[in-house]
Write an enzyme that holds these catalytic residues in place. Structure first.
Site, short mmCIF file in Angstrom:
data_model
loop_
_atom_site.label_atom_id
_atom_site.label_comp_id
_atom_site.label_asym_id
_atom_site.label_seq_id
_atom_site.Cartn_x
_atom_site.Cartn_y
_atom_site.Cartn_z
N TYR A 52 3.24 11.90 -14.76
CA TYR A 52 1.78 11.79 -14.80
C TYR A 52 1.27 11.35 -16.17
CZ TYR A 52 1.45 13.35 -10.04
OH TYR A 52 1.56 13.39 -8.68
N GLN A 85 -8.63 8.23 -2.00
CA GLN A 85 -7.32 8.89 -2.11
C GLN A 85 -6.76 8.66 -3.51
OE1 GLN A 85 -4.78 8.10 1.59
NE2 GLN A 85 -6.40 6.61 1.79
N ASN A 86 -7.43 7.80 -4.26
CA ASN A 86 -6.91 7.46 -5.59
C ASN A 86 -7.18 8.56 -6.59
OD1 ASN A 86 -6.15 5.10 -4.48
ND2 ASN A 86 -7.83 3.89 -5.31
N VAL A 87 -6.26 8.68 -7.52
CA VAL A 87 -6.41 9.68 -8.56
C VAL A 87 -6.92 9.06 -9.86
CG1 VAL A 87 -4.71 11.23 -7.52
CG2 VAL A 87 -3.96 9.53 -9.19
N HIS A 103 -7.43 13.56 -3.36
CA HIS A 103 -6.12 13.94 -3.88
C HIS A 103 -6.12 14.31 -5.36
CE1 HIS A 103 -4.24 11.53 -0.32
NE2 HIS A 103 -4.65 12.73 0.04
N GLY A 169 -7.76 -0.82 1.37
CA GLY A 169 -6.54 -0.67 0.58
C GLY A 169 -5.76 0.61 0.80
N THR A 170 -5.67 1.02 2.03
CA THR A 170 -4.82 2.19 2.31
C THR A 170 -3.92 1.90 3.51
OG1 THR A 170 -4.80 4.50 3.07
CG2 THR A 170 -6.81 3.25 3.52
N SER A 171 -2.67 2.31 3.38
CA SER A 171 -1.70 2.06 4.46
C SER A 171 -1.86 3.06 5.60
CB SER A 171 -0.27 2.12 3.90
OG SER A 171 -0.03 3.42 3.38
P1 NAD Z 1 -0.38 2.89 -0.14
O1 NAD Z 1 0.33 2.45 -1.37
O2 NAD Z 1 0.37 3.64 0.89
O3 NAD Z 1 -0.99 1.61 0.57
C1 NAD Z 1 -1.64 0.62 -0.21
C2 NAD Z 1 -2.36 -0.32 0.72
O4 NAD Z 1 -3.09 -1.22 -0.10
C3 NAD Z 1 -1.43 -1.16 1.60
O5 NAD Z 1 -1.91 -1.15 2.94
C4 NAD Z 1 -1.54 -2.56 0.98
O6 NAD Z 1 -1.43 -3.59 1.94
C5 NAD Z 1 -2.94 -2.52 0.39
N1 NAD Z 1 -3.20 -3.44 -0.71
C6 NAD Z 1 -2.34 -3.97 -1.62
N2 NAD Z 1 -3.01 -4.77 -2.48
C7 NAD Z 1 -4.32 -4.74 -2.10
C8 NAD Z 1 -5.51 -5.34 -2.60
N3 NAD Z 1 -5.50 -6.16 -3.67
N4 NAD Z 1 -6.68 -5.08 -1.96
C9 NAD Z 1 -6.73 -4.25 -0.88
N5 NAD Z 1 -5.62 -3.66 -0.37
C10 NAD Z 1 -4.44 -3.90 -0.98
O7 NAD Z 1 -1.66 3.67 -0.64
P2 NAD Z 1 -2.43 4.91 0.00
O8 NAD Z 1 -2.62 4.67 1.46
O9 NAD Z 1 -3.61 5.10 -0.88
O10 NAD Z 1 -1.44 6.15 -0.15
C11 NAD Z 1 -0.73 6.37 -1.37
C12 NAD Z 1 -0.90 7.74 -1.99
O11 NAD Z 1 -0.45 7.64 -3.35
C13 NAD Z 1 -2.35 8.19 -2.07
O12 NAD Z 1 -2.40 9.49 -1.61
C14 NAD Z 1 -2.74 8.13 -3.55
O13 NAD Z 1 -3.24 9.40 -3.99
C15 NAD Z 1 -1.46 7.89 -4.31
N6 NAD Z 1 -1.59 6.73 -5.24
C16 NAD Z 1 -2.72 6.60 -5.98
C17 NAD Z 1 -2.88 5.49 -6.83
C18 NAD Z 1 -4.16 5.38 -7.64
O14 NAD Z 1 -4.80 6.39 -7.89
N7 NAD Z 1 -4.58 4.14 -8.02
C19 NAD Z 1 -1.86 4.53 -6.92
C20 NAD Z 1 -0.70 4.71 -6.15
C21 NAD Z 1 -0.58 5.81 -5.31
#
Ligand code: NAD
Length: 225
Positions: A52, A85-87, A103, A169-171
């Site tokens: 982290y 969901q982003n941190v 999260h 942007g979430t899977s």
């Molecule tokens: P994920 O990584 O599972 O999925 C990411 C999604 O974003 C995919 O569907 C992908 O196709 C899409 N994507 C890629 N580039 C993109 C763009 N330029 N514009 C729009 N979409 C795009 O992410 P998730 O579903 O958020 O789950 C991951 C977990 O990990 C979350 O719970 C989160 O807390 C954590 N996480 C957070 C961060 C952050 O805070 N930035 C980064 C990585 C992981």
């Protein structure tokens, strides 16, 4: 118009923060169980802190992207509730006023006191020696895999009464957050923006298979000319 925007790691990809699934299910080269779970914290807290600390240090070099800025701009004209969901803190730094972090938040420390107070960190570094103002050790203010999501009920209520849900942007692989994408009322407009939109299944949604900033620029022109 009143809207809820559910964002995931893809929202911040254009700011240079790697997504999680994009790396083949590894998060910055780590299995999530090894760095983002209560077991990892018990087994090797220094590894968890190092992970982290690196994320925080990198975040300080990143800036909100055009997508974050468009959402913040909209909130000056309509009600925009972000559920992320982003941190990271990029929605905050872009100026969005209503943000719910499902999260947790990278830039906050959580006390291991029974109350679990949180405080904003002044630097990227957290050490095992750090203490909260009441003398308790601290941990990252992150909801780890396997932990309950305290803000889930609040988020669900927001989505259940919205007239427009944007999913960006979430899977939709991480539960329970993913269920929010399917919780909008039948009359609501639902829009998904994700380059991998064709792999996602969201009932009755308009699918925009593109990056967050591209999709949001299109909607910005459509809605606000
Ligand atoms: P994920 O990584 O599972 O999925 C990411 C999604 O974003 C995919 O569907 C992908 O196709 C899409 N994507 C890629 N580039 C993109 C763009 N330029 N514009 C729009 N979409 C795009 O992410 P998730 O579903 O958020 O789950 C991951 C977990 O990990 C979350 O719970 C989160 O807390 C954590 N996480 C957070 C961060 C952050 O805070 N930035 C980064 C990585 C992981």
């Amino acid at each position: 118009m009143e809207m809820v925007v559910l964002t995931g790691a893809g929202m911040s990809a254009e700011s240079g923060i790697p997504t999680f699934r994009g790396a083949g299910g590894l998060w910055e080269g780590h299995r999530v169980e090894d760095v983002a779970s209560p077991e990892a914290w018990r087994h090797d807290p220094q590894l968890v802190l190092d992970f982290y600390n690196a994320r925080r240090r990198h975040l300080l070099t990143c800036e909100p992207n055009e997508g974050h800025r468009i959402l913040a701009k909209w909130s000056q004209r309509i009600s925009v509730q972000i559920v992320t969901q982003n941190v990271d803190d990029l929605h905050e730094r872009a100026g969005s006023p209503h943000i719910l972090h499902l999260h947790g938040e990278l830039m906050k420390a959580r006390s291991l006191s029974p109350e679990g107070e949180t405080s904003v960190m002044k630097t990227w570094e957290m050490t095992l020696r750090d203490r909260c103002p009441f003398g308790f050790p601290v941990r990252p203010d992150i909801v780890w895999f396997g932990e309950s999501v305290p803000m889930m009920d609040v988020a669900l209520e927001l989505v259940q009464r919205t007239s427009c849900l944007l999913v960006i942007g979430t899977s939709l692989q991480v539960y329970p957050a993913a269920q929010l994408a399917h919780a909008a009322p039948d009359h609501a407009e639902v829009i998904v923006i994700d380059p991998a939109a064709e792999e996602l299944s969201v009932h009755n949604a308009r699918m925009m298979g593109m990056k967050a900033s591209e999709g949001l620029q299109i909607l910005d022109r459509e809605w606000f000319g």
